[in-house]
Design an enzyme around this catalytic site. Structure first.
Site, mmCIF file in Angstrom:
data_model
loop_
_atom_site.group_PDB
_atom_site.id
_atom_site.type_symbol
_atom_site.label_atom_id
_atom_site.label_comp_id
_atom_site.label_asym_id
_atom_site.label_seq_id
_atom_site.Cartn_x
_atom_site.Cartn_y
_atom_site.Cartn_z
ATOM 1 N N ARG A 180 0.671 -1.177 0.182
ATOM 2 C CA ARG A 180 0.326 0.041 -0.522
ATOM 3 C C ARG A 180 1.014 1.140 0.299
ATOM 4 N NH1 ARG A 180 -1.620 -4.109 -1.137
ATOM 5 N NH2 ARG A 180 -3.725 -4.949 -0.269
ATOM 6 N N SER A 230 -10.693 -1.615 3.672
ATOM 7 C CA SER A 230 -9.986 -1.835 5.007
ATOM 8 C C SER A 230 -9.506 -0.652 5.621
ATOM 9 C CB SER A 230 -8.435 -2.913 4.669
ATOM 10 O OG SER A 230 -8.926 -4.214 4.014
ATOM 11 N N GLU A 300 -5.258 2.684 6.523
ATOM 12 C CA GLU A 300 -4.472 2.278 5.576
ATOM 13 C C GLU A 300 -5.189 3.522 4.849
ATOM 14 O OE1 GLU A 300 -5.245 -1.366 3.775
ATOM 15 O OE2 GLU A 300 -5.441 -0.571 1.999
HETATM 16 C C1 FAD Z 1 -15.717 -1.648 -0.605
HETATM 17 C C2 FAD Z 1 -13.850 -1.608 -0.850
HETATM 18 C C3 FAD Z 1 -13.295 -2.495 -0.496
HETATM 19 C C4 FAD Z 1 -12.145 -1.914 -1.408
HETATM 20 N N1 FAD Z 1 -10.681 -3.019 -1.170
HETATM 21 C C5 FAD Z 1 -9.713 -2.836 -2.046
HETATM 22 C C6 FAD Z 1 -8.412 -4.136 -1.728
HETATM 23 O O1 FAD Z 1 -8.904 -5.188 -1.860
HETATM 24 N N2 FAD Z 1 -7.375 -3.423 -2.197
HETATM 25 C C7 FAD Z 1 -7.225 -3.060 -1.428
HETATM 26 O O2 FAD Z 1 -6.035 -2.034 -2.299
HETATM 27 N N3 FAD Z 1 -8.022 -1.450 -1.537
HETATM 28 C C8 FAD Z 1 -9.033 -1.679 -1.608
HETATM 29 N N4 FAD Z 1 -10.565 -0.909 -1.253
HETATM 30 C C9 FAD Z 1 -9.643 0.553 -0.844
HETATM 31 C C10 FAD Z 1 -9.528 1.583 -2.446
HETATM 32 O O3 FAD Z 1 -10.504 0.772 -3.703
HETATM 33 C C11 FAD Z 1 -8.005 1.625 -3.203
HETATM 34 O O4 FAD Z 1 -7.341 2.133 -2.069
HETATM 35 C C12 FAD Z 1 -8.258 1.854 -4.329
HETATM 36 O O5 FAD Z 1 -6.928 1.643 -5.305
HETATM 37 C C13 FAD Z 1 -8.237 3.821 -4.676
HETATM 38 O O6 FAD Z 1 -8.433 4.492 -5.686
HETATM 39 P P1 FAD Z 1 -9.329 5.724 -6.201
HETATM 40 O O7 FAD Z 1 -8.901 6.062 -7.289
HETATM 41 O O8 FAD Z 1 -10.436 5.715 -5.411
HETATM 42 O O9 FAD Z 1 -8.629 6.698 -5.113
HETATM 43 P P2 FAD Z 1 -8.813 7.775 -3.471
HETATM 44 O O10 FAD Z 1 -9.351 6.793 -2.805
HETATM 45 O O11 FAD Z 1 -9.802 9.350 -4.647
HETATM 46 O O12 FAD Z 1 -7.443 8.273 -3.018
HETATM 47 C C14 FAD Z 1 -6.758 7.564 -3.127
HETATM 48 C C15 FAD Z 1 -5.218 8.221 -2.937
HETATM 49 O O13 FAD Z 1 -4.897 8.372 -4.228
HETATM 50 C C16 FAD Z 1 -4.578 9.550 -4.535
HETATM 51 N N5 FAD Z 1 -5.176 9.838 -6.284
HETATM 52 C C17 FAD Z 1 -5.694 9.107 -7.089
HETATM 53 N N6 FAD Z 1 -6.085 9.057 -8.160
HETATM 54 C C18 FAD Z 1 -4.845 10.132 -8.457
HETATM 55 C C19 FAD Z 1 -4.283 10.217 -9.758
HETATM 56 N N7 FAD Z 1 -4.040 10.128 -10.923
HETATM 57 N N8 FAD Z 1 -2.695 10.680 -8.820
HETATM 58 C C20 FAD Z 1 -1.904 10.742 -8.052
HETATM 59 N N9 FAD Z 1 -2.883 10.992 -7.197
HETATM 60 C C21 FAD Z 1 -4.036 10.438 -7.072
HETATM 61 C C22 FAD Z 1 -4.722 10.007 -4.069
HETATM 62 O O14 FAD Z 1 -4.282 12.265 -3.410
HETATM 63 C C23 FAD Z 1 -5.616 10.382 -2.411
HETATM 64 O O15 FAD Z 1 -4.348 10.116 -1.456
HETATM 65 C C24 FAD Z 1 -11.219 -0.786 -1.584
HETATM 66 C C25 FAD Z 1 -12.306 0.345 -0.750
HETATM 67 C C26 FAD Z 1 -13.348 0.078 -0.853
HETATM 68 C C27 FAD Z 1 -14.459 0.533 -0.357
#
Ligand code: FAD
Length: 308
Positions: A180, A230, A300
């Protein structure tokens, strides 16, 4: 609101791509978060670069979000500008090189769609990503992973806008990808594209595996409630959810936020929770687990806005 800044902003990006006082609860899977002063949806990296340059010139704080699936935004929201690529399902290309499937995907592409399309195009091993509800950009930033797979296993390079708004292509091995973690978490860079390579296998088997992993998620995770997945990282040698359950915290609730009884690793928005409710539960869980097991639970979930 800074009307002078707004006047300059509309000279570089059209008004319909800018929102003022946009409620961030509408952009997070927690369904929590106050308003952002400015919320901008650039259509391409050039527009994003122009907005970032203006922010730097005008000393306007800015932050980048993907699908908000790993974000807790404060109740007061964000004083500054939020940049988000709109959903870009079409920005994916696949091609074959020898026995590998290669792909290029825009940062705003939903990871779930990308993983399923990769399986349909012949990729094997990337099935784990089909249940992660983030964007490709967010997944790279977090080095998202599940069921033994991680983004870093398939990532070749990312294209970013750097602090000067210039485009740079950075190889995956320069990104310090770990559990992560990526170096992007220490840099104000905006990922706008990512390149991947996959081994090839049986499409039918890959699609079946995706269905099986999705079934396991539905069974084990509280997907019926808003959350950010998580809440805590896995501490070395332990599972966060098990420690929290063993500490007797299943269902522990403050305000509208609770530790999920179905999966204790998830703090959920059970009923109109505020960000403060979520943080109060988080702090209680951290304190209890530390006292009982001398283990530090690190968040996380990323925080956005003021939590002092
Ligand atoms: C039900 C559920 C299940 C999940 N299961 C998992 C799992 O199995 N494994 C896992 O790893 N995660 C899981 N997650 C967490 C999440 O989906 C991941 O961390 C995902 O990668 C976040 O992506 P996002 O686009 O939503 O980022 P955001 O939540 O919008 O942002 C997260 C971080 O990334 C940065 N960011 C986003 N996009 C960019 C970009 N284009 N350039 C630079 N920085 C950026 C943001 O500034 C922020 O700090 C889960 C979440 C939920 C709600």
């Amino acid at each position: 609101m800074n009307q002078d800044f707004y006047r300059k902003l509309v000279t570089i990006i059209s008004e319909e791509k800018i929102k003022q006082n946009e409620l961030l609860a509408c952009h997070t899977t927690f369904r929590i978060g106050g308003p952002a002063d400015y919320f901008v949806l650039p259509e391409n990296p050039q527009e994003a670069a122009a907005v970032l340059k203006l922010c730097r010139k005008e000393q306007m704080p800015y932050s980048i979000i993907g699908y908000g699936s790993n974000l807790l935004v404060s109740d007061a929201g964000y004083r500054g500008l939020i940049l988000k690529f709109p959903c870009q399902k079409a920005l994916v290309q696949f091609w074959q090189e020898n026995d590998r499937l290669c792909a290029r995907a825009g940062a705003g592409v939903p990871l779930m769609v990308f993983a399923r399309d990769a399986a349909k195009a012949g990729a094997t091993g990337f099935e784990f990503a089909a249940g992660i509800p983030g964007s490709v950009g967010g997944a790279v930033y977090m080095n998202a992973g599940a069921y033994g797979g991680e983004i870093k296993d398939y990532l070749v390079a990312v294209s970013v806008l750097d602090e000067e708004g210039n485009c740079q292509r950075i190889a995956a091995d320069e990104l310090e990808l770990g559990y992560r973690h990526s170096v992007l978490q220490q840099k104000p860079w905006y990922v706008y594209e990512a390149e991947f390579t996959f081994p090839m296998g049986e499409t039918e088997a890959a699609l079946q595996k995706i269905d099986e992993l999705m079934r396991m998620r539905r069974e084990k995770q509280p997907l019926e409630y808003p959350s950010a997945g998580s809440t805590f990282k896995r501490p070395e040698g332990y599972f966060a959810g098990k420690l929290i359950m063993d500490a007797g915290l299943a269902g522990f609730r403050i305000g509208g936020a609770a530790v999920s009884a179905k999966h204790c690793g998830f703090v959920i928005n059970e009923e109109n929770a505020s960000a403060d409710d979520i943080m109060a539960v988080v702090k209680h869980v951290q304190k209890t687990v530390k006292e009982r097991y001398s283990v530090d639970l690190e968040l996380e979930v990323r925080l956005l806005g003021d939590f002092s």
